[in-house]
Design an enzyme around this catalytic site. Structure first.
Site, short mmCIF file in Angstrom:
data_model
loop_
_atom_site.label_atom_id
_atom_site.label_comp_id
_atom_site.label_asym_id
_atom_site.label_seq_id
_atom_site.Cartn_x
_atom_site.Cartn_y
_atom_site.Cartn_z
CB CYS A 131 -15.87 3.72 -28.55
SG CYS A 131 -15.06 3.40 -30.00
NE ARG A 134 -3.45 2.86 -10.48
CZ ARG A 134 -3.49 4.18 -9.79
NH1 ARG A 134 -2.80 5.08 -10.45
NH2 ARG A 134 -3.69 4.35 -8.55
CE1 TYR A 177 -7.15 1.62 -9.89
CE2 TYR A 177 -8.96 1.33 -8.11
CZ TYR A 177 -8.08 0.82 -9.11
OH TYR A 177 -7.84 -0.43 -9.05
N PRO A 235 5.15 -4.54 -0.50
CG PRO A 235 7.50 -3.73 -0.54
CD PRO A 235 6.61 -4.72 0.17
N GLY A 236 4.36 -3.13 -3.70
CA GLY A 236 4.28 -3.61 -5.07
C GLY A 236 4.48 -2.40 -5.98
NE ARG A 237 0.01 2.37 -5.63
CZ ARG A 237 -0.97 2.25 -6.26
NH1 ARG A 237 -1.02 2.93 -7.39
NH2 ARG A 237 -2.13 1.76 -5.72
N GLY A 258 0.76 -1.29 0.16
CA GLY A 258 -0.10 -0.13 -0.01
C GLY A 258 0.80 1.18 0.09
#
Ligand SMILES: Cc1ncc(COP(=O)(O)O)c(C=O)c1O
Ligand SMILES: N[C@@H](CCCC[NH3+])C(=O)O
Length: 461
Positions: free
Chosen positions: A382, A352, A356, A310-312, A266
């Site tokens: 479209c 994203r 979001y 952690p990823g992002r 996160g």
């Protein structure tokens, strides 16, 4: 709109910036990992994800070193790279080389990590709805642990482990009630959402009792993941205390000392020039270690080994997406003109903004430009919500054929990409020291049509 309010998008070579630290203008064009964007676009085409491998490794290493240092006087720590952010064999190999374990939440992610040579013991198996095949594969791979979200899945994993003659190590994912995350859809520890076993409702305790009495399950720890794109330390500290309180109750009432707690991922990043720098790995690691140390001193219970996911924060800033500009048109609005810059990708390679309302920035990358115009970078799909960058000032002389670069797109771009409008997903090119190579090949329309059963039979009848 005042152009001065629009985010600056120039690479600045900083380690905690929007861009990979290698990104800089050379002769007017942006180069990443020593490779110019025009060369990349000519050789690989656009849209194109570009991943600076040295930055990926450096960020993985920073988390490993921060956690090792912060927990050196406790019971140590592990860092799991959250594959959901972006995973392929090359990335799994790179993070494993830096000493990280890997989180998988599907058969595909698990098989990718295994194919990269990541030992099963260094893989955590997540997923709120694991299939039988996924559980069987994970058991046969002898994954380090399963993270389980529900009472039903405890029974499910227990029964499959019995069939396999195995004992599954389980971490219970608990819901701490801590609200955090960059968007409602990224908040995963509030009560009303699909993940985790609620501490407040008693479901977590029920799961503890169920697990310790299940013959083919071994309760090894508790897991918490509160959300994503979090830019404050306090939310992680609050959640950690809630998890440690539950661990203390297990010790007090059942006499079991759970050896591990996992505080999830996160950790946020910067996306636009207006974003402030998030807490560093060292700050976050130190904050978590302080909570663990003080809780151990207060409770009198040995501290657990701690893991995070952690990823992002590892892969996000290592990635840049390149687009070729197509049609450009100006819309006259009450507060002045807005120029719509259409590119050859969009919501299919970066969902994203639409999902979001995520903000990004962009820069004219193939050359320096002249002047500045309020612009909106939009895709080719479209959908009126097919927006890549909602507001950014771009050169007035921007034109079709120019290359645009959107930084901070290494996470949740390719991993969430789609084939909307039958648009193939872009490939991923790793750059390093002036060299480049595919690490995920570009899809083609032929790849998509090959899945169309009647397309393959056309002309037969
Ligand atoms: C359980 C779990 N761990 C880790 C992560 C990685 O999160 P992030 O990429 O925000 O660090 C996620 C995704 O949000 C997650 O659901
Ligand atoms: N997919 C989210 C991150 C994961 C959220 C919940 N696990 C994003 O693109 O920001």
């Amino acid at each position: 709109m005042n152009l001065e309010n629009l985010p600056a998008a120039e690479p600045d070579g900083s380690l905690d910036g929007l861009w990979p630290s290698s990104a800089r203008r050379v002769g007017g064009e942006i180069a990443i990992g020593g490779v110019g964007v025009s060369e990349l676009a000519a050789e690989y085409g656009t849209p194109l994800y570009v991943l600076d491998e040295d930055v990926l490794r450096a960020r993985a290493r920073a988390w490993k070193e921060a956690m090792d240092e912060a927990f050196s006087r406790l019971r140590g720590a592990d860092v799991y790279y959250a594959g959901k952010a972006f995973l392929c064999v090359a990335v799994a190999k790179a993070v494993a080389h830096e000493g990280l374990a890997v989180d998988a939440c599907s058969e595909g992610e698990l098989r990718t990590a295994l194919a990269a040579g990541v030992p099963g013991s260094r893989i955590g198996m997540h997923g709120n709805n694991k299939s039988r095949e996924e559980v069987e594969l994970a058991l046969r791979a002898e994954v380090g642990h399963f993270v389980v979200d529900s009472l039903a899945e405890l029974e499910f994993v227990d029964s499959i482990a019995r069939d396999e003659g195995a004992v599954a190590s389980v971490m219970l994912r608990v819901t701490t009630g801590v609200h955090a995350g960059g968007h409602e859809y990224m908040s995963t520890a509030v009560e009303d959402q699909k993940f985790g076993l609620s501490i407040a409702s008693g479901a977590a305790w029920q799961a503890v009792e169920k697990t310790v009495n299940a013959p083919n399950l071994r309760l090894v720890g508790l897991h918490s993941h509160i959300g994503s794109q979090i830019l404050v330390v306090e939310a992680f500290e609050e959640a950690a205390r809630a998890v440690l309180d539950l661990r203390a109750r297990v010790h007090r009432e059942i006499g079991l000392e759970l050896r591990e707690v996992d505080f999830g991922g996160g950790y946020g990043i910067r996306y636009t020039g207006g974003d402030s720098a998030p807490p560093s790995p060292a700050q976050l690691a130190s904050a978590l270690a302080s909570v663990v140390a003080s809780h151990s001193a207060e409770s009198g219970i040995e501290p657990p080994r701690v893991s995070i996911e952690p990823g992002r924060n590892i892969v996000g800033p290592a990635g840049v997406t390149l687009y070729t500009v197509g049609t450009v048109k100006t819309v006259e609005l009450e507060d002045g003109p807005r120029r719509y810059v259409s590119v050859d990708g969009g919501m299919s390679d970066n969902i994203r903004p639409a999902l979001y309302d995520a903000a990004y920035t962009a820069a004219l990358a193939s050359r320096e430009g002249e002047g500045r115009v309020r612009s909106r970078v939009v895709g080719k799909h479209c959908e009126s919500g097919d927006i890549v960058v909602r507001d950014v000032s771009l050169p007035e002389d921007l034109a079709a054929g120019d290359i645009l670069a959107v930084p901070a797109t290494g996470a949740y771009g390719r991993s969430m990409a789609s084939n909307y409008n039958h648009v193939p997903r872009p490939g991923v090119v790793a750059v390093r020291g002036g060299a480049s190579r595919w690490i995920v090949r570009r899809e083609t329309v032929e790849d998509l049509l090959a899945l169309d059963a009647d397309y393959l039979r056309r002309g037969e009848d």
